[in-house]
Design a protein around this motif. Structure first.
Motif, short mmCIF file in Angstrom:
data_model
loop_
_atom_site.label_atom_id
_atom_site.label_comp_id
_atom_site.label_asym_id
_atom_site.label_seq_id
_atom_site.Cartn_x
_atom_site.Cartn_y
_atom_site.Cartn_z
N UNK A 33 19.28 -10.93 -13.87
CA UNK A 33 20.54 -11.57 -14.25
C UNK A 33 20.34 -13.08 -14.15
N UNK A 34 20.73 -13.79 -15.21
CA UNK A 34 20.59 -15.23 -15.24
C UNK A 34 21.69 -15.91 -14.45
N UNK B 177 22.11 -10.88 -18.18
CA UNK B 177 20.75 -10.54 -17.82
C UNK B 177 19.79 -10.56 -19.00
N UNK B 178 18.52 -10.49 -18.69
CA UNK B 178 17.46 -10.39 -19.68
C UNK B 178 16.61 -9.18 -19.33
N UNK B 179 16.23 -8.42 -20.35
CA UNK B 179 15.38 -7.26 -20.17
C UNK B 179 13.96 -7.60 -20.61
N UNK B 180 12.99 -7.31 -19.75
CA UNK B 180 11.57 -7.52 -20.05
C UNK B 180 10.94 -6.15 -20.23
N UNK B 181 10.58 -5.81 -21.45
CA UNK B 181 10.19 -4.44 -21.79
C UNK B 181 8.74 -4.41 -22.25
N UNK B 182 7.95 -3.56 -21.63
CA UNK B 182 6.59 -3.24 -22.09
C UNK B 182 6.64 -1.84 -22.68
N UNK B 183 6.22 -1.71 -23.94
CA UNK B 183 6.30 -0.42 -24.63
C UNK B 183 5.02 -0.19 -25.42
N UNK B 184 3.96 0.17 -24.72
CA UNK B 184 2.66 0.34 -25.37
C UNK B 184 2.25 1.79 -25.50
#
Length: 367
Positions: free
Chosen positions: A286-287, A292-299
């Protein structure tokens, strides 16, 4: 007239040679890939095709008139045929039935766009490798162009860069149709205007070096259309927000991009999306304004699975140890979801550990 259906699985009938998974722990392959990596690092700055892409068109792709737009995203796709085709066939289906959080069924339509997040081929890029490991399986999954053919955009990863991006640009930046997908981009990076004041900016960071001037000019021009409180999805080839936990300078280029291109317009970045690590992981934070910001890794596009047990449960982004003097204010992010789970990763790891001597005796001898 449609394509003739193959009568068997021979390369002559398929038009490509299905490949087995890349044997990453084979000593010979490890050595060869290591040599190519060294040469890419040594000569990458001299063979940087991003500088030459400035002569190409600066087309930005506008889908903002649509009321609804579905996007399929996957990354790390060009490995063995079985896994690559399995993912491609799911993406190619007109609809996909999936269970919701409460177990109720949901019907998802095929995306109007397909975004590939990097590493479309393994272990190194070439025209034949792309044909056998990515283009062939994806054409087999969706062979023909139709009236609702999805558009295709691809971001290069480190393996796409091992030939200096030559094969990547020939495949994805020529406006060709690949099976039932239509390529649209002219560069190795792209900006998409999405409905309801959303945007997608996909950045080519070329083996984690600086962002080149032509690319910065391209996104600066695109950012002129941003308005305060627009929402930008930033796609990158690597999840540098996690990598910076051990390498504090890894996030510097991405932080510079957000700080100098996006934030001055008043727009915000609620999602950062990446492949490279072959699992799913989502960090949420949450800023200062509570958004908020979502940091997503989808490999999970078909390459070998990487566990999640090693991931830190909390990260600071940008990292406090960064040497950038004008870095953004660090925010805390908590690990909210993973696939596989950390316990599942450990169980799979032990299974591999005990089977490795029989599956890969060459590595055992080397060790």
């Amino acid at each position: 007239m449609g394509e003739t259906r193959p009568r068997d699985f021979s390369p002559q009938e398929l038009g490509f040679t299905p490949q087995r998974p890349v044997p990453w722990l084979n000593p010979r392959l490890l050595a060869g890939t290591g040599v190519r990596t060294v040469f890419s690092d040594l000569f990458g700055a001299y063979l940087d095709k991003r500088e030459m892409q400035a002569v190409l068109g600066e087309n930005r792709h506008d889908y903002s008139a649509a009321n609804e737009l579905w996007i399929d995203y996957t990354a790390d796709v060009g490995d063995g045929f079985d896994a690559t085709y399995s993912i491609a066939s799911l993406i190619a289906r007109p609809t996909l039935d999936v269970p919701g959080p409460d177990g109720s069924p949901h019907v998802l339509p095929r995306g109007d766009l397909l975004v590939l997040g990097g590493d479309q081929v393994y272990p190194t890029a070439s025209g034949k490798a792309y044909g056998d490991r990515w283009k062939g399986p994806y054409r087999a999954a969706l062979p023909e162009k139709t009236k609702d053919t999805p558009d295709l955009y691809a971001l290069p990863g480190n393996h796409d860069w091992y030939d200096g991006l030559t094969a990547f640009l020939r495949l994805f930046a020529q406006g060709d149709c690949i099976g039932g997908w239509q390529t649209r981009q002219q560069r190795s990076y792209f900006a998409l205007a999405l409905p309801h004041r959303w945007w997608l900016f996909a950045i080519d960071t070329q083996l984690d070096v600086y962002i080149d001037k032509p690319q910065l000019r391209y996104f600066t021009a695109a950012a002129k259309d941003l308005r305060p409180d627009d929402k930008v999805i930033v796609c990158t080839p690597r999840p540098t927000w996690v990598i910076s936990h051990e390498s504090p300078d890894a996030y510097d280029s991405l932080d510079y991009f957000v700080r100098t291109i996006v934030e001055p317009t008043g727009a915000r970045v609620p999602i950062m999306l990446s492949g490279d690590a072959h699992h799913y992981a989502r960090y949420t934070g949450s800023g200062p304004d509570g958004r908020g910001r979502e940091l997503v890794t989808c490999g999970g596009g078909g390459a070998y699975l990487v566990g999640t047990a090693h991931l830190p449960t909390r990260i600071a982004v940008p990292p406090p140890a960064t040497l950038t003097r004008r870095a953004s204010t660090a925010q805390r992010y908590d690990l909210a979801a993973t696939f596989p789970t950390p316990d599942g990763s450990r169980a799979l790891g032990w299974r591999i550990f005990w089977r490795l001597p029989t599956k890969n005796p060459g590595l055992l001898v080397l060790l």
